[in-house]
Design an enzyme around this catalytic site. Structure first.
Site, PDB file in Angstrom:
ATOM      1  N   ASN A  26       0.803  -1.222  -0.209  1.00 25.41           N
ATOM      2  CA  ASN A  26       0.051   0.021   0.058  1.00 25.41           C
ATOM      3  C   ASN A  26       0.881   1.224   0.012  1.00 25.41           C
ATOM      4  OD1 ASN A  26      -1.268  -2.059   2.190  1.00 25.41           O
ATOM      5  ND2 ASN A  26      -2.668  -1.439   0.567  1.00 25.41           N
ATOM      6  N   HIS A  68      -6.299  -9.150   5.030  1.00 18.30           N
ATOM      7  CA  HIS A  68      -6.533  -8.298   6.172  1.00 18.30           C
ATOM      8  C   HIS A  68      -8.085  -8.451   6.493  1.00 18.30           C
ATOM      9  CE1 HIS A  68      -7.118  -4.683   8.618  1.00 18.30           C
ATOM     10  NE2 HIS A  68      -8.139  -4.061   7.749  1.00 18.30           N
ATOM     11  N   HIS A  94      -2.705 -10.554  11.176  1.00 11.48           N
ATOM     12  CA  HIS A  94      -3.187  -9.989  12.315  1.00 11.48           C
ATOM     13  C   HIS A  94      -4.078 -10.222  13.152  1.00 11.48           C
ATOM     14  CE1 HIS A  94      -3.414  -5.974   9.888  1.00 11.48           C
ATOM     15  NE2 HIS A  94      -4.449  -6.581   9.766  1.00 11.48           N
ATOM     16  N   ASP A  96       3.670  -5.651  12.229  1.00  9.30           N
ATOM     17  CA  ASP A  96       2.583  -4.826  11.851  1.00  9.30           C
ATOM     18  C   ASP A  96       3.025  -3.298  11.841  1.00  9.30           C
ATOM     19  OD1 ASP A  96       0.446  -4.454  10.531  1.00  9.30           O
ATOM     20  OD2 ASP A  96      -1.060  -4.904  12.168  1.00  9.30           O
TER      21      ASP A  96
END
Lengths: 432, 329
Positions: free
Chosen positions: A103, A188, A241, A314
């Site tokens: 990203n 995600h 995560h 993260d």
């Protein structure tokens, strides 16, 4: 003819060697490094002339950490973090390999960008940078990116990073198509429609603070869907995560049923709970948001029982201007390279995780998930090493951490376990 | 193990009452022993206002800035009047259309206000927590005049004063808070205050407008209006904003009024003579029928406005004392 100057041979002495990949846990051991590679453990016979010796004083020597989920600002947001500032941060945390999210601006959906980032990592000499390729063009979730070409250029796996692939058909195609290249698709886990506009986990605290909530079920809903798509497509799915009890329960069941799924979590989800955002503390605003204590306990349990395969930092660099805003308007994310090991060791100190398992979650396990040869102390492997004292206490102080971004959610946290030195290909990149 | 203390414990009320803080950011955690004396002080300002006297020496020489990032004629005027009656220099700043659009951040604004030597800052903002953020950065005492869906402490204080004057007490009363509780800062502040004072609080509304886990705040939840109003001493209506309809939380205004609007028949379910309250501005025919809103005995909506000025005078008085170290200004 050019010659690369290699550091002299190096002998670590008086160290506890820990390597999950080879099942090694040996105190009072020695490890010999030569020509940037691990040559031998407890070498017998004559040692090379001019060898450098390092007395570890009983500290732990393990493979350099492999961090499978990192954001950097490069390209496009260099004011937040660059590859070289991230490399300093990583080295201070004992990390020698990072997998970086796509990203960026532009998005990593072009083979040239994959090559660029890999090269930028090599320039640092401190950290291997492994870019994820975008699953969809522009991470827009609409059309598949050129997964084959990206893979060929060195993309380590595929993900739209901080954005979930919302469309079930696109996700199915991604899992199917990536399978042809032996690649994993990382998701995600937050249903975007349920998460839209939210900034904290829905519940009593969000209600008290008057913050728009995201139901915890937004995670389980997407995980449940993607597990079914993984089965349907035969593709390999990785859930990034994970943070809720419900999601780990689904993944636990799926693993039992033979679905090709793996997952990681990040230190905030097993060390903090949602009360960290009390009084609108934007530095604890993360994505996914921090959860109630019951979820934190479930994540600890899933780390111990093997449902969670790896721990990743993260790391999400943010500028003060991104954070000094009313809570709902502030950017989500916290840095984590510098505290990945220390916060993980907190689970060792509280008895939740055995030390060898903790190291496995940070080295061999993520290396295996990413298909890397690193993350081990086997002779012949690159001498990517982390020397740490599991007892040495320190305190996290935002503003004084190596690296550019300072937005740690752990500011003020007292930790036990400090990196003493980090080596990349046999060359010292952190510590003196 | 790092588990931060839950934030429910420490009272964040003034400020001036315990000599500690300088701000009024919310009512969560406020102790009843602090509320009664405050309401007594506000009561004295009601009498002062009715006698047409002023106390212009109270805040003389102090600068009060009304910093409104959202339009609110009613609340801004109320604070302005309160400040002027106590002798403060009052300045109104509407930021919604000027600096914010030029990219100025909240903290830039804070720096500007510090440079202007502001003593008291009244803040209305569309984002929950914005006054708390400002309070960290400005030298002035900050009064939250409504932030997002978080709190609106002076509204709850004026509601409490209105109820106490009419009913003689707060303890043991049944108060039904009806409508869009999810998006209401007024509801949250009232819940904190009234439950602390020993009122029985009911929250009444469609499930899509009742926030998650609200029962954890010590209230009962009702999705049927008649049941929620049954035997209530006070009926507190909340404004339903039009965007709730476009956002799909409520299908239409007429359906909302049919099931959750307050008309005479519904009010009949409450105790005879029950008070009807509304923080304003009202949507007549959406959440409340005009006959009820204008009811000569039961509606205290205009009285709420009067109490608002007195309560804000009391708040300014108290924070000014905290600001100036106990000396009157």
């Amino acid at each position: 003819m050019t010659s690369i100057t290699l550091p002299p041979a190096l002998l670590f002495e008086n160290v506890r060697l820990l390597d999950a990949a080879s099942g090694l846990d040996r105190p009072d051991a020695r490890l010999l490094v030569r020509d940037g590679r691990i040559e031998a453990i407890d070498p017998a016979g004559e040692l090379p002339a001019g060898i450098e010796r390092l007395d570890g004083g009983g500290a732990v020597l393990c493979p350099g950490l492999v961090d499978m989920r990192v954001s950097i600002g490069e390209p496009g947001a260099e004011y937040r973090e660059t590859v070289s500032s991230a490399a300093r941060a990583a080295a201070s945390g004992g990390i020698t390999t990072i997998a970086v999210l796509p990203n960026t601006e532009p998005v990593i959906d072009d083979p040239a960008l994959v090559r660029l980032l890999r090269a930028r990592g090599e320039e640092t000499g401190a950290v291997t940078v492994l870019p994820y390729g975008a699953v969809t063009k522009g991470c827009r979730g609409e059309e598949l990116a050129e997964l084959g070409l990206l893979r060929e250029a060195g993309a380590v796996a595929f993900t739209d990073g901080v954005r979930a692939v919302a469309d079930a058909r696109v996700m199915r195609l991604a899992l199917s198509y990536a399978r042809g290249f032996g690649a994993t698709v990382t998701q995600h886990p937050e249903d975007p429609a349920l998460g839209r506009g939210g900034s904290a986990t829905e519940g009593e605290l969000a209600t008290r603070l008057g913050l728009p909530g995201i139901p915890a079920a937004a995670e389980a809903i997407l995980v449940a869907r993607d597990l079914r798509l993984a089965r349907l497509s035969g593709g390999r799915l990785h859930i990034a995560h994970v943070s809720t009890a419900e999601a780990v329960a689904l993944i636990r069941d799926a693993k039992r049923n033979g679905i090709a799924v793996s997952c990681d979590t990040a230190p905030p989800y097993f060390d903090l709970n949602e009360t960290a955002i009390g009084d609108f503390r934007t530095y604890a605003k993360l994505s996914p948001p921090l959860r109630p204590e019951s979820d934190r306990l479930a994540i600890c349990e899933a780390l111990a029982d093997g449902t969670i395969d790896a721990i990743a930092s993260d790391h999400t660099p943010r500028d003060p201007d991104d954070k000094r805003l009313p809570f709902a308007q502030a950017s989500a994310g916290g840095i984590g390279l510098q505290t990945l090991l220390g916060v993980t060791l907190a689970r060792v100190h509280d008895g939740t995780l055995p030390l060898p398992r903790a190291i496995e979650l940070l080295t061999a396990a993520p290396a295996r998930l990413l298909g890397l040869e690193t993350g081990t102390l086997r002779p012949g492997a690159a001498a990517d090493l982390c020397l740490f004292d599991p007892e040495r206490a320190w305190r996290v102080a935002a503003g004084q951490l190596p690296g550019r971004a300072q937005n740690t959610p752990f500011d003020g946290r007292a930790l036990e376990g400090r990196v003493l030195g980090t080596w990349k290909n046999g060359r010292r990149v952190f510590g003196t | 193990m790092r588990i931060t203390e839950p934030m429910t414990g420490e009272p964040r009320f003034f400020a001036g009452l315990n000599g500690g803080g300088r701000h009024l950011l919310g009512l969560q955690g406020m102790h009843p022993t602090r509320i009664e004396p405050f309401l007594d002080l506000a009561e004295s300002y009601v009498l002062l206002n009715r006698s047409r006297k002023t106390q212009r020496d109270r805040l003389r020489g102090l600068t009060l800035i009304n910093l409104f990032f959202e339009d609110s004629t009613r609340t801004r005027t109320s604070f302005e009047l309160a400040g002027k009656r106590l002798g403060a220099d009052v300045i109104n700043m509407s930021v919604s259309t000027s600096s914010v659009n030029k990219g100025e951040t909240l903290l830039d604004t804070a720096a500007t206000l510090n440079a202007m030597r502001t003593d008291l800052l009244v803040v209305r903002h569309g984002q929950s927590g914005a006054p708390a953020l400002l309070a960290q950065k400005v030298d002035a005492g900050v009064i939250n005049a409504g932030d997002g869906t978080h709190e609106h402490p002076t509204q709850a204080l004026l509601d409490a004063l209105t109820i106490r004057r009419r009913c003689g007490r707060l303890q043991g009363l049944t108060v039904a808070i009806c409508g869009d509780v999810a998006h209401s800062r007024v509801a949250r502040s009232n819940i904190h205050l009234l439950t602390a004072m020993g009122s029985q609080v009911r929250v009444v509304g469609p499930p899509t407008l009742v926030p998650a886990a609200i029962d954890q705040l010590g209230v009962s939840v009702h999705h049927d209006m008649d049941e929620g109003l049954d035997g209530a001493d006070v009926v507190m209506m909340l404004r339903l904003q039009r965007e709730r309809m476009s956002g799909g939380l409520v299908p239409s205004a007429r359906e909302y009024f049919r099931f959750f609007g307050l008309d005479a028949a519904r009010l009949g379910r409450a105790k005879p003579g029950a008070l009807v309250m509304h923080p304003g501005p009202m949507n007549r025919g959406v959440e409340i029928d005009s006959a009820v809103a204008d009811h000569p005995e039961q509606s205290v909506i205009q009285e709420q406005v009067e109490m608002g000025v007195a309560v804000r005078m009391a708040v300014l008085d108290m924070l000014a004392r905290a600001q100036t170290g106990g000396r009157p200004g």
